[in-house]
Design a protein around this motif. Structure first.
Motif, PDB file in Angstrom:
ATOM      1  N   UNK A  46       0.836  -1.203   0.000  1.00 24.84           N
ATOM      2  CA  UNK A  46       0.000   0.000   0.000  1.00 24.84           C
ATOM      3  C   UNK A  46       0.874   1.257   0.000  1.00 24.84           C
ATOM      4  N   UNK A  47       1.932   1.232   0.798  1.00 28.12           N
ATOM      5  CA  UNK A  47       2.860   2.370   0.846  1.00 28.12           C
ATOM      6  C   UNK A  47       3.579   2.543  -0.493  1.00 28.12           C
ATOM      7  N   UNK A  48       3.987   1.432  -1.097  1.00 26.60           N
ATOM      8  CA  UNK A  48       4.653   1.509  -2.394  1.00 26.60           C
ATOM      9  C   UNK A  48       3.701   2.057  -3.457  1.00 26.60           C
ATOM     10  N   UNK A  49       2.431   1.683  -3.369  1.00 35.04           N
ATOM     11  CA  UNK A  49       1.445   2.186  -4.328  1.00 35.04           C
ATOM     12  C   UNK A  49       1.291   3.697  -4.212  1.00 35.04           C
ATOM     13  N   UNK A  50       1.263   4.200  -2.974  1.00 37.96           N
ATOM     14  CA  UNK A  50       1.147   5.648  -2.768  1.00 37.96           C
ATOM     15  C   UNK A  50       2.369   6.362  -3.355  1.00 37.96           C
ATOM     16  N   UNK A  51       3.563   5.845  -3.077  1.00 38.34           N
ATOM     17  CA  UNK A  51       4.771   6.446  -3.647  1.00 38.34           C
ATOM     18  C   UNK A  51       4.729   6.407  -5.173  1.00 38.34           C
ATOM     19  N   UNK A  52       4.314   5.280  -5.698  1.00 37.76           N
ATOM     20  CA  UNK A  52       4.263   5.121  -7.158  1.00 37.76           C
ATOM     21  C   UNK A  52       3.285   6.117  -7.776  1.00 37.76           C
ATOM     22  N   UNK A  53       2.123   6.256  -7.166  1.00 33.34           N
ATOM     23  CA  UNK A  53       1.122   7.173  -7.705  1.00 33.34           C
ATOM     24  C   UNK A  53       1.578   8.626  -7.594  1.00 33.34           C
ATOM     25  N   UNK A  54       2.434   8.918  -6.625  1.00 30.69           N
ATOM     26  CA  UNK A  54       2.999  10.265  -6.500  1.00 30.69           C
ATOM     27  C   UNK A  54       4.116  10.512  -7.505  1.00 30.69           C
TER      28      UNK A  54
END
Length: 575
Positions: free
Chosen positions: A266-274
């Motif tokens: 979930x954290x990686x997804x947030x970073x990726x989307x940013x």
């Protein structure tokens, strides 16, 4: 943790503004420093675009400060701008209600101590925490000394691997107020609370308790937009290492413990989307649990873009078929594997408690090179107990023929706390008393031999690892590449006396001249390959302008150059 993650995502849109001032992008220098990592916070902040301040050379993470609260500064000296301080972001993430009174200031080791102190004092802190590692211990000591002279009323707290062992004898510790040993994720918050409540500990050295990963607030939201665009992002899917290689501090761990996979992704997804596309996993054994590894690799493969880049440390003898099939799907430029070989010598492996299937490791290295587009960076260490010049040469030759893109030749260092020191007497290990505490000699390797290997390693980095000589080098080296390159090393060093600051054009000339002198039968072919390398380097001067042959009257040429240099300053005044 899942509920906690959901709360964090909801809060991010409404939290106080976060202001960042970054170091200049041109600064040069290695790993981000870590003080440690604390408990869950419900107060988070939005991340806004950053401004570049080329004078301060400091990255400052600032929350609006409560005027009535004690001020906390978390500071560290990174080796260069490109790296971020993962550990300090962990501390910041876990400061709970104290987060609103805290700043992070990241400096680089090239910045003067007096300028760093000035920047810290601008924040008018009551408490300053420093992350201390082997690469910044000298500079950090200067900063802490100066800070305590100018502002002795400020409480200085130290943490990090370099001060977690042999603590009391260190100069930096003598001038600090407190030291947190071990993982300080939770203990830094508690120590700050105790100081603020006027209930300080009764001892200077405070030993941090083991950390349960589920207790931690994760730090990833505190990577700024500037970090995502210009800097390397450190991430970790697990902590610890089950292996016991005695040169490494991770050998003190009992096992490897994973973060909950869905929370991590979930954290990686947030970073990726940013917009994050550059991830360096600091897990010591990324491919230990294959199911977890597969899950993470598939996550990124499903989100593959042309600019996505992933860096992993990989155990060389543990690549099952299903993982290989997945790795083969990643495109060129997306993967880098750092693969620790260290030595192929079985007796040396036993001395350092290293378990490694050498045959499988070599097979896997060759498979990765032939069947994936991953960039392969393989490590060797010289100076291990029981290693000789000849056994190391054999390890280098074996590794070279596995064809990794880079062979990183490390020199053994005495990391405080590492079990390697148990061999000090039996193998007469003599370490440099000054950082980086590198090995100087052993019972089987003299100081002069150690210096030869140091020069070999430096030239190999410039020539072999740089990728600038990929066309010519295979034609220079034979089935005994170590001997061939050692001859090149000694020829260039005898010619120049330099192992640093060699102009790239000059390096092309020196390699050609060395081949002419050492391997004349290869020289004609090598020149054609050097021309290909030179064209690929896109240097401004023409290849035809290079002096590819050894000077006939070298003594006169050296004398003329020296004379011209000695007059240069005078000529500038007279012209």
């Amino acid at each position: 943790m899942t509920e906690q993650k959901s709360n964090q995502q909801n809060v991010k849109q409404n939290d106080p503004e976060l202001v960042i001032t970054q170091m200049p992008l041109v600064d040069e220098g290695a790993e981000a420093v870590s003080l440690g990592n604390s408990s869950v916070s419900n107060e988070h902040v939005n991340i806004e675009p950053v401004a570049i301040d080329p004078e301060k050379k400091v990255s400052s993470l600032t929350n609006p400060i409560d005027k009535d609260s004690p001020k906390i500064v978390l500071a560290t000296l990174n080796a260069r701008f490109f790296h971020t301080s993962f550990g300090l972001r962990y501390l910041y993430a876990n400061l709970k209600e104290l987060q609103s009174s805290c700043e992070i200031k990241e400096f680089i080791i090239q910045t003067r101590a007096i300028d760093i102190v000035e920047q810290i004092l601008e924040s008018k802190p009551d408490i300053v925490g420093f992350g201390v590692y082997i690469w910044n211990i000298v500079e950090s000591t200067d900063v802490v000394n100066l800070l305590k002279v100018i502002a002795p009323e400020i409480t200085v707290i130290l943490g990090g691997p370099e001060v977690s062992y042999e603590t009391e004898d260190q100069a930096i510790v003598k001038c600090a107020d407190y030291v947190l040993t071990g993982p300080a994720d939770l203990s830094f918050y508690q120590l700050c609370k105790d100081l603020i409540n006027n209930t300080p500990p009764d001892k200077k050295v405070v030993h941090s308790k083991p950390v349960e990963l589920k207790e931690l607030a994760l730090p990833y939201e505190y990577y700024t937009d500037e970090d995502l665009t210009h800097r390397l992002l450190y991430v970790e899917a697990s902590r610890g290492c089950p292996f016991k290689c005695e040169f490494c501090l991770s050998s003190l761990d009992k096992t490897s413990v994973p973060f909950e996979i869905t929370v991590f992704l979930d954290e990686m997804e947030i970073l990726y989307q940013r917009g994050a596309r550059n991830f360096k996993f600091i897990d010591r054994t990324f491919n230990l649990n294959i199911n977890t590894t597969m899950h993470i690799m598939q996550f990124f493969l499903d989100r593959m873009t042309d600019d996505l880049y992933l860096h992993f440390e990989v155990v060389p003898d543990h690549l099952p078929r299903k993982l290989k099939e997945l790795l083969a799907q990643f495109p060129e430029g997306s993967l880098q594997f750092e693969i620790g070989i260290q030595t192929f010598n079985v007796e040396v492996q036993k001395n350092i408690s290293r378990k490694q299937n050498n045959a499988k490791s070599k097979d896997n290295l060759i498979w990765l090179k032939d069947n994936t587009s991953a960039h392969i960076h393989a490590d060797l260490i010289f100076g291990l107990p029981g290693e000789t010049f000849e056994t190391f040469k054999d390890s280098f030759n074996q590794l070279y023929h596995c064809r990794p893109h880079e062979i990183q030749m490390g020199i053994l260092k005495r990391l405080k706390g590492s079990p390697i020191i148990r061999h000090t007497e039996s193998f007469d290990l003599r370490f440099n008393p000054l950082p980086p505490f590198n090995i100087l000699s052993t019972d089987r390797v003299s100081f002069s031999t150690m210096q030869r290997i140091n020069r070999f390693a430096r030239y190999w980095d410039m020539i072999g690892n740089s990728g600038r000589f990929k066309y010519s080098l295979p034609h220079i080296l034979s089935v005994e590449p170590f001997d061939d390159f050692m001859a090149i090393t000694e020829w260039i060093f005898n010619k120049t006396g330099q192992i640093h600051k060699i102009n790239l054009k000059k390096l092309f000339e020196l390699i050609s001249q060395a081949v002419e002198a050492l391997y004349p039968e290869k020289h004609e072919l090598v020149i054609t390959k050097i021309e290909e390398d030179y064209e690929a380097a896109k240097l401004k001067s023409l290849f035809s302008s290079l002096n590819l042959y050894a000077l006939k009257d070298n003594a006169n040429a050296v004398e003329t150059v020296a004379k011209n240099k000695s007059l240069k300053r005078q000529q500038q005044h007279m012209s």
